[in-house]
Design a protein around this motif. Sequence first.
Motif, PDB file in Angstrom:
ATOM      1  N   VAL A 152       0.836  -1.210   0.000  1.00  0.00           N
ATOM      2  CA  VAL A 152       0.000   0.000   0.000  1.00  0.00           C
ATOM      3  C   VAL A 152       0.864   1.250   0.000  1.00  0.00           C
ATOM      4  CG1 VAL A 152      -1.602   1.336   1.423  1.00  0.00           C
ATOM      5  CG2 VAL A 152      -2.036  -1.070   0.988  1.00  0.00           C
ATOM      6  N   TYR A 153       1.888   1.293   0.853  1.00  0.00           N
ATOM      7  CA  TYR A 153       2.748   2.479   0.908  1.00  0.00           C
ATOM      8  C   TYR A 153       3.507   2.684  -0.397  1.00  0.00           C
ATOM      9  CZ  TYR A 153       2.045   3.370   5.883  1.00  0.00           C
ATOM     10  OH  TYR A 153       1.517   3.689   7.100  1.00  0.00           O
TER      11      TYR A 153
ATOM     12  N   SER B 150       1.949   6.713  -6.756  1.00  0.00           N
ATOM     13  CA  SER B 150       0.784   7.402  -7.329  1.00  0.00           C
ATOM     14  C   SER B 150       0.755   8.865  -6.916  1.00  0.00           C
ATOM     15  CB  SER B 150      -0.507   6.728  -6.881  1.00  0.00           C
ATOM     16  OG  SER B 150      -0.547   5.405  -7.323  1.00  0.00           O
ATOM     17  N   SER B 151       1.099   9.138  -5.660  1.00  0.00           N
ATOM     18  CA  SER B 151       1.101  10.520  -5.177  1.00  0.00           C
ATOM     19  C   SER B 151       2.167  11.351  -5.875  1.00  0.00           C
ATOM     20  CB  SER B 151       1.331  10.556  -3.667  1.00  0.00           C
ATOM     21  OG  SER B 151       0.295   9.900  -2.996  1.00  0.00           O
TER      22      SER B 151
ATOM     23  N   THR C  63       0.907   3.832  -3.078  1.00  0.00           N
ATOM     24  CA  THR C  63       0.406   5.171  -2.745  1.00  0.00           C
ATOM     25  C   THR C  63       1.473   6.225  -2.951  1.00  0.00           C
ATOM     26  OG1 THR C  63      -1.097   4.217  -1.125  1.00  0.00           O
ATOM     27  CG2 THR C  63      -0.636   6.557  -0.919  1.00  0.00           C
ATOM     28  N   THR C  64       2.697   5.941  -2.556  1.00  0.00           N
ATOM     29  CA  THR C  64       3.785   6.896  -2.746  1.00  0.00           C
ATOM     30  C   THR C  64       4.022   7.164  -4.226  1.00  0.00           C
ATOM     31  OG1 THR C  64       4.837   6.175  -0.707  1.00  0.00           O
ATOM     32  CG2 THR C  64       6.217   7.344  -2.278  1.00  0.00           C
TER      33      THR C  64
ATOM     34  N   THR D 101       4.717   5.416 -12.982  1.00  0.00           N
ATOM     35  CA  THR D 101       4.900   5.272 -11.539  1.00  0.00           C
ATOM     36  C   THR D 101       5.959   4.224 -11.195  1.00  0.00           C
ATOM     37  OG1 THR D 101       3.100   3.675 -11.452  1.00  0.00           O
ATOM     38  CG2 THR D 101       2.538   5.985 -11.006  1.00  0.00           C
TER      39      THR D 101
ATOM     40  N   TYR E 167      -1.118  14.579   7.285  1.00  0.00           N
ATOM     41  CA  TYR E 167      -1.844  14.003   6.147  1.00  0.00           C
ATOM     42  C   TYR E 167      -3.342  13.968   6.420  1.00  0.00           C
ATOM     43  CZ  TYR E 167       2.469  12.275   3.973  1.00  0.00           C
ATOM     44  OH  TYR E 167       3.673  12.179   3.373  1.00  0.00           O
TER      45      TYR E 167
END
Length: 189
Positions: free
Chosen positions: A83-84, A90-91, A87-88, A114, A151
């Motif tokens: 997940v991290y 994608s962010s 998410t990183t 990505t 966040y």
Amino acid sequence: MAQLGWIAGPLSTLCFASVTLISAFLLCNCHKSTDPECTIRHGSYLDAVRSILGEQYNELDEKKNAWFCGIIVQINFIKVAIVYTITTASSIGAILKSNCYHYEGHAAACSYSTTIHMVIFVAVQVLVSQVRDFQNTKWLSVVAAIVSFTYSFIGAGLGLAKVIENGEIKGSITGLPSDNAVEKVWSVA
């Protein structure tokens, strides 16, 4: 979770939070004895299970319990790492795309891969994991808590700003419409 709607979204979030909480408790119990007179720090799941369950269980049951506890914690570690990482990446891609649109306009063809960001994030994780006694630094917990709260406040602020801008809370009880349950589940991922 917004794709699931106002009922299933929060319920699934609570389920994930429960798994994380149980995993945290398992890790805490693995590390420190639950006996107040004993200050032993356990080095393995089997030692922790013996201490927690006592001597009334035979060795076969202890090994099953320790194995089960280990599987739950390892699944959580894998989940969190995936997940991290996603998410990183994608962010970072969203930030780059936003900057591109800001400088070149919304008609510009702004697209970023990505994959390179995932590789960089994993490389940083591997390097940082090699630092000795990194888990014993108190400032790290303080920084992590501050970042987490920041966040949360940014997300809540952006959501509130969108509600104020639209003048209404959008969403539905059932979430995004889909032809079947499988399609709905995969739209969440």
